[in-house]
Design a protein around this motif. Structure first.
Motif, PDB file in Angstrom:
ATOM      1  N   GLN A 224      12.055 -15.018 -27.016  1.00  0.00           N
ATOM      2  CA  GLN A 224      11.710 -13.827 -27.783  1.00  0.00           C
ATOM      3  C   GLN A 224      10.509 -13.079 -27.227  1.00  0.00           C
ATOM      4  O   GLN A 224      10.465 -11.851 -27.274  1.00  0.00           O
ATOM      5  CB  GLN A 224      11.455 -14.223 -29.236  1.00  0.00           C
ATOM      6  CG  GLN A 224      11.203 -13.051 -30.155  1.00  0.00           C
ATOM      7  CD  GLN A 224      10.729 -13.475 -31.518  1.00  0.00           C
ATOM      8  OE1 GLN A 224      10.020 -12.740 -32.182  1.00  0.00           O
ATOM      9  NE2 GLN A 224      11.097 -14.661 -31.959  1.00  0.00           N
ATOM     10  N   SER A 225       9.541 -13.784 -26.673  1.00  0.00           N
ATOM     11  CA  SER A 225       8.297 -13.136 -26.252  1.00  0.00           C
ATOM     12  C   SER A 225       8.401 -12.432 -24.905  1.00  0.00           C
ATOM     13  O   SER A 225       7.480 -11.708 -24.517  1.00  0.00           O
ATOM     14  CB  SER A 225       7.159 -14.160 -26.199  1.00  0.00           C
ATOM     15  OG  SER A 225       7.330 -15.051 -25.113  1.00  0.00           O
ATOM     16  N   ILE A 226       9.506 -12.635 -24.164  1.00  0.00           N
ATOM     17  CA  ILE A 226       9.639 -11.971 -22.860  1.00  0.00           C
ATOM     18  C   ILE A 226      10.905 -11.110 -22.777  1.00  0.00           C
ATOM     19  O   ILE A 226      11.189 -10.539 -21.716  1.00  0.00           O
ATOM     20  CB  ILE A 226       9.616 -12.978 -21.697  1.00  0.00           C
ATOM     21  CG1 ILE A 226      10.732 -14.016 -21.821  1.00  0.00           C
ATOM     22  CG2 ILE A 226       8.259 -13.662 -21.597  1.00  0.00           C
ATOM     23  CD1 ILE A 226      10.843 -14.962 -20.627  1.00  0.00           C
ATOM     24  N   ASP A 227      11.662 -10.980 -23.854  1.00  0.00           N
ATOM     25  CA  ASP A 227      12.899 -10.186 -23.839  1.00  0.00           C
ATOM     26  C   ASP A 227      12.596  -8.691 -23.794  1.00  0.00           C
ATOM     27  O   ASP A 227      11.858  -8.177 -24.629  1.00  0.00           O
ATOM     28  CB  ASP A 227      13.719 -10.468 -25.105  1.00  0.00           C
ATOM     29  CG  ASP A 227      14.327 -11.862 -25.134  1.00  0.00           C
ATOM     30  OD1 ASP A 227      14.621 -12.412 -24.062  1.00  0.00           O
ATOM     31  OD2 ASP A 227      14.517 -12.400 -26.248  1.00  0.00           O
ATOM     32  N   HIS A 228      13.201  -7.994 -22.839  1.00  0.00           N
ATOM     33  CA  HIS A 228      13.090  -6.530 -22.729  1.00  0.00           C
ATOM     34  C   HIS A 228      14.460  -5.938 -22.396  1.00  0.00           C
ATOM     35  O   HIS A 228      15.257  -6.570 -21.706  1.00  0.00           O
ATOM     36  CB  HIS A 228      12.151  -6.100 -21.595  1.00  0.00           C
ATOM     37  CG  HIS A 228      10.737  -6.563 -21.685  1.00  0.00           C
ATOM     38  ND1 HIS A 228      10.349  -7.870 -21.483  1.00  0.00           N
ATOM     39  CD2 HIS A 228       9.592  -5.865 -21.907  1.00  0.00           C
ATOM     40  CE1 HIS A 228       9.031  -7.965 -21.587  1.00  0.00           C
ATOM     41  NE2 HIS A 228       8.547  -6.766 -21.849  1.00  0.00           N
ATOM     42  N   LEU A 229      14.725  -4.715 -22.842  1.00  0.00           N
ATOM     43  CA  LEU A 229      15.841  -3.904 -22.369  1.00  0.00           C
ATOM     44  C   LEU A 229      15.273  -2.642 -21.740  1.00  0.00           C
ATOM     45  O   LEU A 229      14.250  -2.119 -22.198  1.00  0.00           O
ATOM     46  CB  LEU A 229      16.780  -3.513 -23.518  1.00  0.00           C
ATOM     47  CG  LEU A 229      17.527  -4.640 -24.231  1.00  0.00           C
ATOM     48  CD1 LEU A 229      18.327  -4.072 -25.398  1.00  0.00           C
ATOM     49  CD2 LEU A 229      18.442  -5.399 -23.278  1.00  0.00           C
ATOM     50  N   GLY A 230      15.942  -2.138 -20.689  1.00  0.00           N
ATOM     51  CA  GLY A 230      15.414  -0.949 -20.042  1.00  0.00           C
ATOM     52  C   GLY A 230      16.472  -0.160 -19.291  1.00  0.00           C
ATOM     53  O   GLY A 230      17.549  -0.668 -18.966  1.00  0.00           O
ATOM     54  N   PRO A 231      16.164   1.112 -18.974  1.00  0.00           N
ATOM     55  CA  PRO A 231      17.117   2.008 -18.320  1.00  0.00           C
ATOM     56  C   PRO A 231      17.093   1.877 -16.798  1.00  0.00           C
ATOM     57  O   PRO A 231      16.071   1.568 -16.187  1.00  0.00           O
ATOM     58  CB  PRO A 231      16.628   3.393 -18.750  1.00  0.00           C
ATOM     59  CG  PRO A 231      15.144   3.225 -18.924  1.00  0.00           C
ATOM     60  CD  PRO A 231      14.937   1.819 -19.396  1.00  0.00           C
ATOM     61  N   MET A 232      18.256   2.171 -16.190  1.00  0.00           N
ATOM     62  CA  MET A 232      18.424   2.146 -14.741  1.00  0.00           C
ATOM     63  C   MET A 232      19.225   3.381 -14.345  1.00  0.00           C
ATOM     64  O   MET A 232      20.207   3.729 -15.008  1.00  0.00           O
ATOM     65  CB  MET A 232      19.150   0.872 -14.311  1.00  0.00           C
ATOM     66  CG  MET A 232      18.489  -0.403 -14.830  1.00  0.00           C
ATOM     67  SD  MET A 232      19.482  -1.906 -14.602  1.00  0.00           S
ATOM     68  CE  MET A 232      19.292  -2.181 -12.849  1.00  0.00           C
ATOM     69  N   ALA A 233      18.811   4.042 -13.258  1.00  0.00           N
ATOM     70  CA  ALA A 233      19.499   5.263 -12.831  1.00  0.00           C
ATOM     71  C   ALA A 233      19.111   5.578 -11.390  1.00  0.00           C
ATOM     72  O   ALA A 233      18.255   4.925 -10.797  1.00  0.00           O
ATOM     73  CB  ALA A 233      19.145   6.440 -13.747  1.00  0.00           C
ATOM     74  N   ARG A 234      19.721   6.636 -10.844  1.00  0.00           N
ATOM     75  CA  ARG A 234      19.409   7.018  -9.466  1.00  0.00           C
ATOM     76  C   ARG A 234      18.182   7.908  -9.377  1.00  0.00           C
ATOM     77  O   ARG A 234      17.631   8.080  -8.283  1.00  0.00           O
ATOM     78  CB  ARG A 234      20.621   7.720  -8.835  1.00  0.00           C
ATOM     79  CG  ARG A 234      21.767   6.766  -8.530  1.00  0.00           C
ATOM     80  CD  ARG A 234      22.905   7.460  -7.797  1.00  0.00           C
ATOM     81  NE  ARG A 234      23.586   8.440  -8.631  1.00  0.00           N
ATOM     82  CZ  ARG A 234      24.573   8.159  -9.465  1.00  0.00           C
ATOM     83  NH1 ARG A 234      24.983   6.904  -9.617  1.00  0.00           N
ATOM     84  NH2 ARG A 234      25.150   9.101 -10.173  1.00  0.00           N
ATOM     85  N   THR A 235      17.763   8.507 -10.488  1.00  0.00           N
ATOM     86  CA  THR A 235      16.603   9.379 -10.469  1.00  0.00           C
ATOM     87  C   THR A 235      15.644   8.997 -11.595  1.00  0.00           C
ATOM     88  O   THR A 235      16.050   8.438 -12.616  1.00  0.00           O
ATOM     89  CB  THR A 235      16.989  10.862 -10.642  1.00  0.00           C
ATOM     90  OG1 THR A 235      17.442  11.078 -11.983  1.00  0.00           O
ATOM     91  CG2 THR A 235      18.074  11.276  -9.649  1.00  0.00           C
ATOM     92  N   VAL A 236      14.389   9.342 -11.403  1.00  0.00           N
ATOM     93  CA  VAL A 236      13.383   9.069 -12.428  1.00  0.00           C
ATOM     94  C   VAL A 236      13.668   9.895 -13.680  1.00  0.00           C
ATOM     95  O   VAL A 236      13.500   9.417 -14.805  1.00  0.00           O
ATOM     96  CB  VAL A 236      11.974   9.359 -11.889  1.00  0.00           C
ATOM     97  CG1 VAL A 236      10.925   9.145 -12.988  1.00  0.00           C
ATOM     98  CG2 VAL A 236      11.664   8.473 -10.684  1.00  0.00           C
ATOM     99  N   GLU A 237      14.119  11.125 -13.505  1.00  0.00           N
ATOM    100  CA  GLU A 237      14.398  11.969 -14.671  1.00  0.00           C
ATOM    101  C   GLU A 237      15.507  11.364 -15.532  1.00  0.00           C
ATOM    102  O   GLU A 237      15.424  11.380 -16.765  1.00  0.00           O
ATOM    103  CB  GLU A 237      14.788  13.382 -14.239  1.00  0.00           C
ATOM    104  CG  GLU A 237      15.018  14.302 -15.438  1.00  0.00           C
ATOM    105  CD  GLU A 237      15.281  15.746 -15.055  1.00  0.00           C
ATOM    106  OE1 GLU A 237      15.472  16.570 -15.973  1.00  0.00           O
ATOM    107  OE2 GLU A 237      15.302  16.049 -13.842  1.00  0.00           O
ATOM    108  N   ASP A 238      16.527  10.811 -14.895  1.00  0.00           N
ATOM    109  CA  ASP A 238      17.596  10.175 -15.672  1.00  0.00           C
ATOM    110  C   ASP A 238      17.078   8.956 -16.429  1.00  0.00           C
ATOM    111  O   ASP A 238      17.465   8.713 -17.576  1.00  0.00           O
ATOM    112  CB  ASP A 238      18.742   9.763 -14.752  1.00  0.00           C
ATOM    113  CG  ASP A 238      19.673  10.921 -14.412  1.00  0.00           C
ATOM    114  OD1 ASP A 238      19.534  11.999 -15.033  1.00  0.00           O
ATOM    115  OD2 ASP A 238      20.543  10.755 -13.536  1.00  0.00           O
ATOM    116  N   VAL A 239      16.207   8.179 -15.796  1.00  0.00           N
ATOM    117  CA  VAL A 239      15.605   7.034 -16.484  1.00  0.00           C
ATOM    118  C   VAL A 239      14.777   7.503 -17.674  1.00  0.00           C
ATOM    119  O   VAL A 239      14.846   6.933 -18.769  1.00  0.00           O
ATOM    120  CB  VAL A 239      14.752   6.205 -15.495  1.00  0.00           C
ATOM    121  CG1 VAL A 239      13.767   5.305 -16.239  1.00  0.00           C
ATOM    122  CG2 VAL A 239      15.652   5.354 -14.607  1.00  0.00           C
ATOM    123  N   ALA A 240      13.999   8.570 -17.480  1.00  0.00           N
ATOM    124  CA  ALA A 240      13.171   9.102 -18.565  1.00  0.00           C
ATOM    125  C   ALA A 240      14.038   9.627 -19.711  1.00  0.00           C
ATOM    126  O   ALA A 240      13.721   9.433 -20.893  1.00  0.00           O
ATOM    127  CB  ALA A 240      12.264  10.209 -18.034  1.00  0.00           C
TER     128      ALA A 240
END
Length: 513
Positions: A224-240
Motif C-alpha cells: 500500500q505504501s508504494i503503490d502508484h498509477l501514472g500516465p504514459m505517452a509519446r509527448t509530455v503534453e499528452d502525459v499532462a
C-alpha cells in the motif's frame, strides 16, 4: 455461500498447530462459542449481497493471431462513453493490473487468470468520462514484480526498437504499445519504477505522480505504501493531459490525503522553464552497472536544457545510494505480507476492497504456488524468512529510515527546482531465452531499479523523458520534484522535448508515421 463452521476436531487441530495449550474439554466450549460467533460472517455476506456489483456485459477479444507481434496486448476492446472531453478521440490502453469492468484481468499471472472485475477502477471511470476510448488491456509482468518484460505468463513483451530486447517492466505492454504507435496513451503502475523503466527502455514519457495524487482504487495492490498509477505517452503534453484527468481524491483510497490541490498540468506547460534550477545528482550516475554511454546521453540532454535557459549544478545526495536497500526491505516484506499472505489487499486500512478478487486470487495461488513467477517466488522466500525470523523488525527500521531518505531529497530541493539523473543505468537488455539460467532470469528482472525505486518509497513525483540514444537504443532522463509539484517536473520534461524538437520513434514506426 455460508462460511463453513469448524468441527471440534478442526478446532483441536487449529489449537495444536498454534501451540495454544487447550485441553480437550475446553476445545468443545471454544467450538460451540465459535459456531455462534461465525454467524456474523454469514450475516455480513447476506447484507453485502444487496450492494455487491454485478459484472456488466462488455465486448472484448483476444488479439488476433499475427496481430500481437510485440506480445503487448492482453485483450482488446473498444469502450467509449463520452463523445466530448479532453481525451475525445484518443485511444488508451490500461495496464492489466487495473480493473475494467466486464473485461478479464490477469495481472500477468496464472494466479489471477480467469478473473473478471465487476467495477471499473476510479481512473478508468475518469478516462471514459473524459472522452477516451479504451482500446484494451496491456500485458504486464507477473503480479507486476519485475523491471524486465520476460516474466508475464502470456509471454515476453518485445521492445519496438529491437524485438530481441526487453520493453521494461512491469508496465511492459503499455510502453510497447505507445512506442509502437498502436495507441495514443497508456496507464501504467509503479511500485519500484514500473512506469519509468519501460518508458526509458521504449523511448517514451512516463510519469510517476506524487504518492496519493492519483487514486489507486481498483488496481491490484503490491504494497500500500508504494503503490502508484501514472500516465504514459509519446509527448509530455499528452502525459499532462492524461494526468489532469486522473488526479484527485476519490474518497476510497487511504493512500490519498483528505485533500490535494492538483494543478492544471497542461496549462503549466505554457509557462517558461527558463531560469529553473536543476540539481544534477552525482550518485545517480555512479551505479555499479552504469553504462558510460547512458550517462553521456543524459549529460548531453542536461546541456541542452542549459542551452534552453535552465541552470544546472552538480549536487551530492549520499542517501540516494541507500534508497535501494530501504526499498528492498519495504517491498519484499510488505509484498509478502500484503500481496501474498494478504491476498493482495491485506487488512487494517480503511478503503476499497474487492472481495471477489481477494477470494479468486487467494484460492488460485494456494492451489498451485508453483505458478508464481521466479521473481515472486524470490520475494516470498526472502520475505517469509525475514518475517518468520525477525518479525518485521527490519520493515519497521526501513519505515523509520524513509523520513531520512525523503529529507535528503527535500533538502536538495530547497536549493533546486528539480533533481535530474539517468532513469536507468542501462539501455534495454536482451530478453532472456526461454531456457535461460535462473540467475539470468532474476538478474534481467532486477538489474535496473536503483535510481527509480527510492522515489516509490519517498513518494516524490518522478518523470522519465527521452534523453537521446546510446548505441541506437533509447535513454531516459529522470526529473524529480517536490511533492505535489508535478507541474514543475513536467515543465522541465517539456523544455527538453522542445529543445530537441520532439522525441524519436523506433525505425519501423517512423516509416509508418
Amino acid at each position: 455461500m455460508p462460511i463453513e463452521k469448524p468441527t471440534v476436531a478442526a478446532m483441536a487441530e487449529l489449537a495444536a498447530a498454534a501451540g495454544l495449550g487447550i485441553d480437550d474439554a475446553d476445545i468443545v466450549t471454544y467450538q460451540a462459542v465459535a459456531d455462534g460467533l461465525l454467524e456474523s460472517w454469514n450475516r455480513v455476506e447476506e447484507l453485502y449481497a444487496d450492494l455487491a456489483p454485478s459484472v456488466p456485459e462488455r465486448t472484448w477479444v483476444r488479439p488476433a493471431e499475427g496481430h500481437n507481434e510485440l506480445g503487448a496486448w492482453y485483450v482488446q476492446t473498444d469502450l467509449a462513453e463520452a463523445a466530448e472531453g479532453p481525451l475525445a478521440g484518443r485511444t488508451v490502453v490500461i495496464k492489466d493490473n487495473v480493473s475494467v469492468a466486464g473485461v478479464p484481468m490477469m495481472n500477468g499471472s496464472l494466479t489471477v487468470d480467469g478473473y473478471i472485475p465487476a467495477e471499473d477502477a476510479t481512473v478508468v471511470r475518469r478516462l471514459l468520462a473524459a472522452g477516451a476510448t479504451i482500446a484494451g488491456k496491456s500485458t504486464c509482468e507477473d503480479l507486476c514484480f519485475s523491471g524486465g518484460s520476460h516474466t508475464s505468463k502470456p509471454g515476453p513483451v518485445r521492445n519496438p526498437w529491437d524485438r530481441e530486447r526487453s520493453a521494461g517492466g512491469s508496465s511492459s505492454g503499455s510502453a510497447a504499445l505507445v512506442a509502437g504507435r498502436e495507441v495514443d496513451l497508456a496507464l501504467g503502475g509503479d511500485q519500484g519504477g514500473s512506469v519509468r523503466i519501460p518508458a526509458a527502455f521504449c523511448g517514451i514519457v512516463g510519469h510517476k505522480p506524487t504518492f496519493g495524487l492519483v487514486p489507486y482504487t481498483g488496481a491490484f495492490p503490491i504494497e500500500q505504501s508504494i503503490d502508484h498509477l501514472g500516465p504514459m505517452a509519446r509527448t509530455v503534453e499528452d502525459v499532462a493531459t492524461m494526468l489532469d484527468v486522473i488526479v484527485g481524491v476519490d474518497g476510497l483510497d487511504p493512500r490519498q490525503p483528505d485533500a490535494t490541490a492538483p494543478a492544471d498540468y497542461v496549462q503549466a506547460l505554457t509557462e517558461s522553464a527558463s531560469g529553473l534550477r536543476l540539481g544534477v545528482v552525482t550518485e545517480g550516475f555512479q551505479l555499479a552497472n552504469a553504462d558510460p554511454a547512458v550517462n553521456e546521453a543524459v549529460r548531453a540532454a542536461i546541456a541542452q536544457l542549459v542551452s534552453a535557459g535552465l541552470e544546472a549544478e552538480e549536487v551530492s545526495i549520499p542517501w540516494h545510494a541507500y534508497g535501494p536497500a530501504i526499498w528492498d526491505v519495504i517491498s519484499v516484506e510488505g509484498a509478502t505480507w500484503q500481496m501474498v499472505d494478504g491476498n493482495a489487499y491485506g487488512m487494517n486500512w480503511k478503503g476499497y476492497y474487492d472481495p471477489d478478487l481477494i477470494a479468486h486470487y487467494g484460492r488460485r495461488w494456494r492451489e498451485d504456488p508453483s505458478r508464481f513467477s521466479e521473481t515472486v517466488k524470490l520475494v516470498m522466500m526472502a520475505g517469509r524468512h525475514a518475517l518468520d525470523n525477525e518479525f518485521g523488525r527490519h520493515y519497521a527500521m526501513a519505515r523509520g529510515l524513509e523520513s531520512r531518505l525523503a529529507a535528503a531529497y527535500d533538502t536538495a530541493l530547497e536549493n533546486y527546482d528539480v533533481l535530474v539523473m539517468p532513469t536507468l543505468p542501462i539501455t534495454a537488455s536482451k530478453l532472456p531465452a526461454a531456457d535461460a539460467e535462473l540467475a539470468d532470469t532474476l538478474g534481467r528482472a532486477l538489474e535496473m531499479l536503483a535510481n527509480t525505486a527510492p522515489f516509490d518509497v519517498t513518494g516524490h513525483p518522478a518523470c522519465s523523458v527521452p534523453a537521446g540514444l546510446a548505441d541506437g537504443l533509447p535513454v531516459g532522463l529522470m526529473v524529480i520534484g517536490r511533492k505535489y509539484d508535478d507541474a514543475t517536473v513536467l515543465r522541465v520534461a517539456h523544455a527538453l522535448e522542445n529543445a530537441v524538437g520532439g522525441f524519436p520513434l523506433p525505425a519501423a514506426e517512423r516509416r509508418n508515421a
